[in-house]
Design an enzyme around this catalytic site. Structure first.
Site, PDB file in Angstrom:
ATOM      1  N   HIS A 200       0.832  -1.210   0.000  1.00 27.24           N
ATOM      2  CA  HIS A 200       0.000   0.000   0.000  1.00 27.24           C
ATOM      3  C   HIS A 200       0.866   1.259   0.000  1.00 27.24           C
ATOM      4  O   HIS A 200       0.490   2.276  -0.590  1.00 27.24           O
ATOM      5  CB  HIS A 200      -0.909   0.006   1.227  1.00 27.24           C
ATOM      6  CG  HIS A 200      -1.971  -1.056   1.185  1.00 27.24           C
ATOM      7  ND1 HIS A 200      -2.659  -1.361   0.037  1.00 27.24           N
ATOM      8  CD2 HIS A 200      -2.465  -1.879   2.148  1.00 27.24           C
ATOM      9  CE1 HIS A 200      -3.532  -2.322   0.292  1.00 27.24           C
ATOM     10  NE2 HIS A 200      -3.433  -2.647   1.565  1.00 27.24           N
TER      11      HIS A 200
ATOM     12  N   GLU B 294     -10.700 -12.012 -21.660  1.00 23.42           N
ATOM     13  CA  GLU B 294      -9.683 -12.156 -20.620  1.00 23.42           C
ATOM     14  C   GLU B 294      -9.415 -13.610 -20.253  1.00 23.42           C
ATOM     15  O   GLU B 294      -8.697 -13.900 -19.301  1.00 23.42           O
ATOM     16  CB  GLU B 294     -10.090 -11.364 -19.373  1.00 23.42           C
ATOM     17  CG  GLU B 294     -11.461 -11.686 -18.844  1.00 23.42           C
ATOM     18  CD  GLU B 294     -11.901 -10.746 -17.735  1.00 23.42           C
ATOM     19  OE1 GLU B 294     -11.046 -10.106 -17.101  1.00 23.42           O
ATOM     20  OE2 GLU B 294     -13.132 -10.651 -17.496  1.00 23.42           O
TER      21      GLU B 294
ATOM     22  N   ASP C 213      -5.557 -10.654 -16.743  1.00 22.43           N
ATOM     23  CA  ASP C 213      -5.947 -12.055 -16.585  1.00 22.43           C
ATOM     24  C   ASP C 213      -5.600 -12.874 -17.819  1.00 22.43           C
ATOM     25  O   ASP C 213      -5.203 -14.039 -17.699  1.00 22.43           O
ATOM     26  CB  ASP C 213      -7.448 -12.163 -16.300  1.00 22.43           C
ATOM     27  CG  ASP C 213      -7.775 -11.894 -14.844  1.00 22.43           C
ATOM     28  OD1 ASP C 213      -6.915 -12.159 -13.982  1.00 22.43           O
ATOM     29  OD2 ASP C 213      -8.876 -11.406 -14.552  1.00 22.43           O
TER      30      ASP C 213
ATOM     31  N   CYS D  90      -8.197  -2.628 -22.242  1.00 21.12           N
ATOM     32  CA  CYS D  90      -8.256  -1.852 -21.006  1.00 21.12           C
ATOM     33  C   CYS D  90      -7.305  -2.353 -19.930  1.00 21.12           C
ATOM     34  O   CYS D  90      -7.239  -1.800 -18.840  1.00 21.12           O
ATOM     35  CB  CYS D  90      -9.687  -1.849 -20.456  1.00 21.12           C
ATOM     36  SG  CYS D  90     -10.295  -3.485 -19.987  1.00 21.12           S
TER      37      CYS D  90
END
Length: 559
Positions: free
Chosen positions: A178, A416, A440, A487
């Site tokens: 993070h 995907e 993916d 995308c």
């Protein structure tokens, strides 16, 4: 001169003075675990607000995730039970945290390993609340500081005064932590996982080359001059890239290319210049479902969707239905543990098993676009039957509505999975458009988990099979006059832009901060030359050779 090697986190170059950061801890507190939880939640709410205001909703979700962990009885109950039988609060927290950390920290998936850092942070936060430790950041007012630490939490990164900080370097942490995500959002170079960092580096001159994962201590004059020149060149390039703001993308031989934006919430469109994109190619609607512990109402969804559609009109907006499952879990859905969630109940499968929630989302989308057009993108499609069922449900929803709704609804699917890519010639009969999700797709084609350090080298966009599959999908969709876009991360990887153009891709959907960089890259590429390169690559068998061809092409254009 000494060079310390680590993992590239947030890319960039910086020159400055090392400041070794460490916290002073008080170990004499008297709060109970329950009182500490209340105090920790209050602190997380404040951090969430700060992050949302400064960095947007997506980055603020980090602190929501921590808050959810404080509500997780599997974590909290054993701590409270131990306290009841006389175990000191801090000891009870440490024992339970260490127990869970041991389950995650050696997991083969980097995503799951990251969860161990989350547990450690929440445990440390509770202990700090018990002991009355406040976050005090005494950052010197030097001109340019490269902040070095054993570790930095997202709260540290967010709260400290970053006016003079030009880089972060830590002993601990991974590329998906993070803290790295926040550093990227802040535009500050970061390197993590550097071994042998210590306080003796404090005050030394240094250069950070985050792209290479190198921290250079006491660099020689010629090295300093080299990096100063690189910084000047980067600034010159940034100025050129910024000049592409609010322009249309064209190749050097004048071919129009469409650059759309990926968004996750309405803040993304409020905080960006929408004249700079050709529409929204991917609205990740799952963030609406994962940002709270309760299911969003139809009304709440309508507010989000309609805001984006209205602001973008007449440009197109593509809303992906909730892509839940895999690494994305929702508390209020019945989602049993799966041995391999990425090959399990996710995407359209989850939608069809939760038909009422799926219908509510479709209803909200269709109502939101009343009087306008909207594109509905279905994730994780593997069979024609799934498309047929989903389209039937959309018609059901339209027939049930008694309020104004959009009559111009296009239905498309993500490409995907290998099955969707191989069977593209069948899917063109049932879909209005397609969007290639490379994250993916590459993972499934290469049978490699990109978060697994033992096989992550196999997760490669240079794999000949990946390139041939993408080429065939673009070719078949184009031959059947179906809109085809990309995308996934590959669309935003400008090293691969020339190849994608050469393979026939004319529509890219990328994070909005990448848009100008992509337009700049496209402007340097001659489409006919890119097509020649792509043809050569389609006849090349080895990844190394493919990479070399692309690098040579890009180097000649100074991309």
């Amino acid at each position: 001169m000494k060079i310390y090697k680590g993992i590239s986190g947030a890319e960039g170059i910086s020159i400055g003075t090392i400041y070794y950061f460490s916290k002073i801890k008080n170990n004499e507190g008297n709060l109970t675990v329950g009182e500490a939880i209340v105090k920790a939640k209050e602190k997380l709410r404040k951090l969430y607000t700060i992050a949302k205001d400064k960095l947007g909703n997506d980055n603020a979700k980090i602190f929501e995730a921590y808050d959810m962990l404080l509500n997780d009885q599997a974590y909290i109950s054993p701590i409270i039970d131990a306290e009841k039988i006389g175990v000191a609060p801090c000891e009870a927290i440490t024992n339970q945290s260490n127990k869970l950390i041991s389950l995650f920290e050696n997991h083969k998936s980097e995503y799951m390993r990251q969860r161990s850092d989350d547990i450690k942070y929440v445990g440390d936060l509770l202990i700090d609340c018990i002991n009355g430790n406040d976050d005090i950041f005494d950052i010197p007012e030097n001109d340019k500081i490269i902040l070095v630490a054993e570790e930095l939490t997202p709260a540290d990164t967010l709260q400290m005064d970053k006016t003079n900080i030009v880089g972060f370097a830590t002993l601990r942490g991974g590329s998906t932590s993070h803290t790295v995500i926040l550093a990227k959002s802040l535009g500050i170079p970061a390197i993590v996982g550097i071994k042998d960092l210590n306080k003796n580096l404090n005050g030394k001159n240094a250069i950070m080359d985050a792209e290479k994962g190198e921290l250079i201590i006491n660099p020689e004059e010629k090295i300093i001059n080299h990096y100063k020149n690189k910084l000047m060149e980067e600034k010159r390039k940034r100025d050129i890239i910024n000049s592409f703001n609010n322009t249309v993308a064209k190749t050097s031989d004048g071919v129009r290319i469409y650059v759309l934006g990926n968004i996750g919430n309405i803040e993304d469109v409020k905080n960006n210049t929408l004249d700079n994109i050709d529409g929204v190619g991917l609205f990740r609607s799952e963030f609406l479902f994962s940002s709270t512990n309760i299911k969003p109402t139809i009304e709440e969804q309508i507010i989000s969707y309609s805001t984006v559609i209205d602001v973008l009109h007449p440009k197109s907006v593509t809303i992906r239905t909730m892509d839940i499952g895999g690494d994305k879990k929702i508390d209020y859905l019945d989602m049993p543990e799966e041995d391999n969630p990425f090959l399990g109940n996710r995407g359209i499968r989850m939608c069809l098993l939760n038909k009422e929630i799926f219908k509510e989302q479709l209803k909200a989308i269709i109502i939101s676009a009343s009087g306008k057009s909207v594109k509905i993108l279905l994730p994780m499609i593997t069979t024609v039957e799934e498309i047929e069922i989903a389209k039937k449900i959309i018609k059901e929803v339209q027939s049930e509505l008694t309020v104004p709704y959009s009559k111009k609804v296009s239905v498309g699917m993500m490409i995907e999975t290998p099955s969707s890519a191989i069977n593209i010639s069948s899917f063109v009969k049932y879909c209005d458009f397609f969007s290639i999700g490379t994250n993916d797709l590459i993972q499934y084609i290469t049978a490699s988990d990109r978060g697994n350090e033992f096989v992550s080298n196999l997760y490669s966009p240079y794999n000949p099979a990946v390139i041939k599959v993408i080429f065939n999908v673009i070719k078949v969709a184009s031959e059947n006059d179906k809109e085809i876009s990309m995308c996934g991360d590959l669309a935003a990887t400008t090293d691969m832009t020339a190849l994608l153009l050469g393979l026939g891709l004319k529509k890219f959907s990328v994070p909005i901060p990448i848009v100008n960089m992509l337009k700049y890259t496209i402007s340097k590429i001659n489409l006919k030359e890119a097509e020649k390169m792509a043809k050569k690559i389609l006849n090349t068998e080895r990844e190394g050779e493919i990479k070399a061809i692309i690098e040579k092409f890009n180097a000649e254009l100074n991309i």
